[in-house]
Design a protein around this motif. Structure first.
Motif, mmCIF file in Angstrom:
data_model
loop_
_atom_site.group_PDB
_atom_site.id
_atom_site.type_symbol
_atom_site.label_atom_id
_atom_site.label_comp_id
_atom_site.label_asym_id
_atom_site.label_seq_id
_atom_site.Cartn_x
_atom_site.Cartn_y
_atom_site.Cartn_z
ATOM 1 N N LEU A 290 0.360 -1.100 -0.012
ATOM 2 C CA LEU A 290 0.200 -0.017 0.350
ATOM 3 C C LEU A 290 1.157 1.506 -0.169
ATOM 4 O O LEU A 290 0.343 1.851 -0.932
ATOM 5 C CB LEU A 290 -0.781 0.252 1.485
ATOM 6 C CG LEU A 290 -2.108 -1.331 1.159
ATOM 7 C CD1 LEU A 290 -3.062 -1.173 2.539
ATOM 8 C CD2 LEU A 290 -3.366 -0.339 -0.249
ATOM 9 N N ALA B 254 2.854 1.736 -2.892
ATOM 10 C CA ALA B 254 1.702 2.115 -4.179
ATOM 11 C C ALA B 254 1.374 3.540 -4.016
ATOM 12 O O ALA B 254 1.625 4.107 -5.366
ATOM 13 C CB ALA B 254 0.195 0.892 -4.548
ATOM 14 N N ALA B 255 1.511 4.047 -2.992
ATOM 15 C CA ALA B 255 1.188 5.389 -2.457
ATOM 16 C C ALA B 255 2.222 6.201 -3.069
ATOM 17 O O ALA B 255 1.439 7.474 -3.670
ATOM 18 C CB ALA B 255 0.198 5.699 -1.548
ATOM 19 N N GLY C 249 -1.841 -5.814 -1.157
ATOM 20 C CA GLY C 249 -1.628 -4.603 -0.917
ATOM 21 C C GLY C 249 -1.594 -3.068 -2.690
ATOM 22 O O GLY C 249 -2.324 -1.882 -2.073
ATOM 23 N N ASP C 250 -0.511 -3.592 -3.391
ATOM 24 C CA ASP C 250 -0.857 -3.235 -4.878
ATOM 25 C C ASP C 250 -1.826 -3.326 -5.231
ATOM 26 O O ASP C 250 -2.513 -2.357 -6.334
ATOM 27 C CB ASP C 250 0.126 -3.652 -6.162
ATOM 28 C CG ASP C 250 0.636 -2.812 -6.906
ATOM 29 O OD1 ASP C 250 0.607 -1.255 -6.204
ATOM 30 O OD2 ASP C 250 0.142 -3.449 -7.748
ATOM 31 N N TYR D 100 -4.408 -0.757 -3.444
ATOM 32 C CA TYR D 100 -4.654 0.217 -3.458
ATOM 33 C C TYR D 100 -5.094 1.188 -5.479
ATOM 34 O O TYR D 100 -5.750 2.185 -5.149
ATOM 35 C CB TYR D 100 -2.804 0.931 -4.064
ATOM 36 C CG TYR D 100 -2.948 2.601 -3.494
ATOM 37 C CD1 TYR D 100 -2.690 2.912 -2.360
ATOM 38 C CD2 TYR D 100 -2.017 2.734 -4.347
ATOM 39 C CE1 TYR D 100 -2.518 4.904 -2.623
ATOM 40 C CE2 TYR D 100 -2.694 4.273 -4.835
ATOM 41 C CZ TYR D 100 -2.437 5.557 -3.954
ATOM 42 O OH TYR D 100 -2.551 6.633 -4.018
ATOM 43 N N SER D 101 -4.664 0.370 -5.916
ATOM 44 C CA SER D 101 -5.310 0.792 -7.068
ATOM 45 C C SER D 101 -6.018 0.626 -7.956
ATOM 46 O O SER D 101 -6.809 1.809 -8.363
ATOM 47 C CB SER D 101 -4.419 -0.370 -8.233
ATOM 48 O OG SER D 101 -2.676 -0.641 -8.401
ATOM 49 N N GLY E 254 -8.588 1.092 -5.152
ATOM 50 C CA GLY E 254 -9.440 2.207 -4.267
ATOM 51 C C GLY E 254 -9.002 4.274 -5.102
ATOM 52 O O GLY E 254 -9.476 4.139 -5.507
ATOM 53 N N ASN E 255 -7.984 3.461 -5.948
ATOM 54 C CA ASN E 255 -7.293 5.098 -6.122
ATOM 55 C C ASN E 255 -7.930 5.274 -7.573
ATOM 56 O O ASN E 255 -9.166 6.118 -8.012
ATOM 57 C CB ASN E 255 -5.534 4.884 -6.362
ATOM 58 C CG ASN E 255 -5.355 5.808 -7.485
ATOM 59 O OD1 ASN E 255 -5.495 7.073 -6.557
ATOM 60 N ND2 ASN E 255 -4.662 6.570 -8.240
#
Length: 540
Positions: A183, A186-187, A525-526, A529-530, A532-533
């Motif tokens: 996460l 990725a952020a 996690g990646d 995040y992808s 959600g983003n």
């Protein structure tokens, strides 16, 4: 709310004597899979149309089932089974990739070309291709071409997440550390899935993948080379793909020629025979679909009888080869360059001289094969790990059957969602961004220079694939890296390889098991995040 799981299946992820796998059509599972599939299909189409990407929603499905399992009501008790959670993640990921990559993307090509009358026939044809695509992977899984022991990284990540939620303890802590790492990375726009994949993939395959990624990133700034304009990645994938197809054929023939006693000792005869039957059935199915598409869209009326026969044969081979190449790349790397490989088959069709109407059909048809194939492989890998890695063969086969049913539910929902929503997107001028590249290539027409470049770079691609052999797939992975333009991906693969080499020496050999769990967390996690983003940006 029944999920039709045996008592043991509600709390255990291990295969055991007499264990009954949850049924995909049991009321509780069916309701959840349909709801998740609707959500996944809508999100997939929305993000592809607005951002040009398709998110991995597999873990969303597993988390939804885990959440329901913790509701203190008897109706939701069945979702405690990791196998029921596996069915949930199978259905939502199938719906997401199916709706976006296999359906919405192909029908955007005739729309951009101004051939609206082709849209519905194309949707019918690519829907059939998508279903065949997933069914073929179901048949080919755990054969010499697509072994269950190979990484299939997103599937491993999903299985590790489900196991951690079920077992807790050290596994959950290591997975949580990987999840946070993924996460955070990725952020900061780092492709953490590439890092995670490098921790678990075959060493040679990952090295080739990393070299391709790095060379693609620095070819222009350091050497002034425009790899896309040179068609270097496309030519190398074409050469490596042809050799890979020959290698698969040789595997099948070799098993057939081996005495029965020897093949039983090797443990591979049935898998190889199943692979051979599947390839024949797959080619036949794609030939039927190409006929339906050619006549249903009216493309057949623009070709002479001889050219029509040639087109039908080429389209069938191209779709089948596209599927195999996407499957091999995704099995080792977790990335599938489906858009780029479909463009290769389109470029060859342009060079052959097929008319524009036929090329529109060809591009949509080939683009539809591959994504469902790869995604089914990920889901079956997750199920394979959760069922104890074939500890109970009967339970393993039953689990795969239930996953296939769950996937087909997801694909069925995807067809309905795309059918009722595509016009809304098209009226707003929204299609998959790659569709414009396909249309531009068709309008540009044939080029002798393109033919020369493809043929030239096919030679080194074929040589690298020959050197690596069918197990390492070096040519396919090198070309995959060359086709992917994600910044920093090459360096993350290099970092992952460095960690897997140094960690056992510094922390001891036992750390290898933790690395696999950590890798699953980083990939998860990646992906989270992808997802959600992407949803956040699309909602803006």
């Amino acid at each position: 709310m029944s999920t039709d799981a045996s008592p043991q299946a509600e709390t255990s992820h291990s295969a055991s004597e007499g264990l009954r796998h949850p049924r995909a059509l049991a009321p509780g599972n069916l309701i959840l899979t349909v709801v998740l599939s609707v959500f996944g299909a809508i999100v997939g189409v929305q993000l592809l149309a607005t951002l040009g990407v398709t998110p991995s929603t597999s873990l969303i499905g597993a988390l939804a089932a885990m959440t329901l399992a913790r509701v203190p009501l008897v109706w939701f008790r069945g979702f405690r089974s990791v196998h029921a959670q596996n069915l949930a993640q199978t259905s939502i990921s199938s719906a997401t990739f199916g709706a976006a990559n296999s359906l919405f993307l192909p029908i955007g090509i005739p729309f951009l070309f101004g051939m609206d009358d082709m849209i519905i026939p194309m949707l019918i044809g690519v829907s059939a291709a998508m279903l065949v695509d997933a069914w073929l992977l179901y048949r080919m899984y755990d054969t010499p071409a697509f072994p269950a022991k190979n990484p299939w990284p997103p599937g491993l990540a999903a299985a590790q997440a489900i196991k951690a939620g079920d077992e807790g303890g050290r596994r959950a802590k290591v997975l949580g550390l990987g999840l946070v790492t993924g996460l955070v990375g990725a952020a900061f726009t780092l492709p953490m899935s590439a890092f995670g994949v490098a921790l678990i993939g075959g060493f040679g395959a990952m090295a080739a993948f990393g070299v391709g990624l790095l060379f693609n990133q620095y070819a222009d700034p350091l050497f002034g080379l425009d790899l896309g304009a040179m068609y270097l990645p496309h030519g190398m994938m074409m050469g490596a793909g042809l050799v890979a197809l020959v290698q698969v054929g040789r595997t099948i023939v070799k098993v057939r020629r081996t005495p029965a006693d020897d093949t039983r000792a090797a443990g591979a005869p049935e898998g190889a025979r199943r692979l051979g039957r599947s390839m024949r059935l797959g080619f036949g199915a794609y030939l039927v679909i190409s006929v339906l598409l050619a006549f249903g869209t009216g493309a057949a009326t623009h070709m002479s009888p001889g050219m029509l026969i040639g087109f039908l044969l080429y389209a069938s081979v191209a779709a089948f080869l596209h599927e195999l190449l996407v499957g091999i790349a995704s099995m080792h790397s977790g990335w599938f360059p489906a858009f780029a490989i479909a463009l290769i088959t389109l470029l060859l069709g342009i060079l052959i001289g097929f008319p524009p109407e036929a090329l529109v059909v060809l591009s949509g048809f080939t683009a539809a094969t591959g994504p469902a194939f790869a995604d089914m492989g990920y889901d079956l890998k997750a199920g394979y790990l959760l069922r104890g890695e074939n500890a109970d063969p009967a339970f393993e086969l039953e689990g795969r059957r239930q996953q296939l049913i769950a996937a087909m539910i997801g694909f069925g929902v995807a067809i309905v969602v795309v059918l009722v929503s595509y016009r809304m997107f098209f009226d707003n001028g929204q299609t998959a961004p790659i569709d414009a590249a396909y249309v531009a290539a068709i309008k540009a027409g044939p080029s002798a220079e393109t033919a020369r470049d493809l043929a030239l770079w096919a030679i080194p691609g074929a040589i690298v694939q020959l050197i690596g052999g069918s197990k390492r797939q070096l040519g396919i992975l090198l070309a995959t890296g060359l086709l992917i333009t994600t910044p920093m991906a090459g360096w993350m693969v290099a970092a992952g390889i460095a960690v897997r080499v140094l960690a056992p020496r510094v922390l001891g050999p036992k750390v290898k098991d933790d690395l696999e769990v950590f890798a699953g967390g980083a990939i998860a996690g990646d992906a989270l995040y992808s997802f959600g983003n992407g949803v956040f940006k699309a909602a803006k």
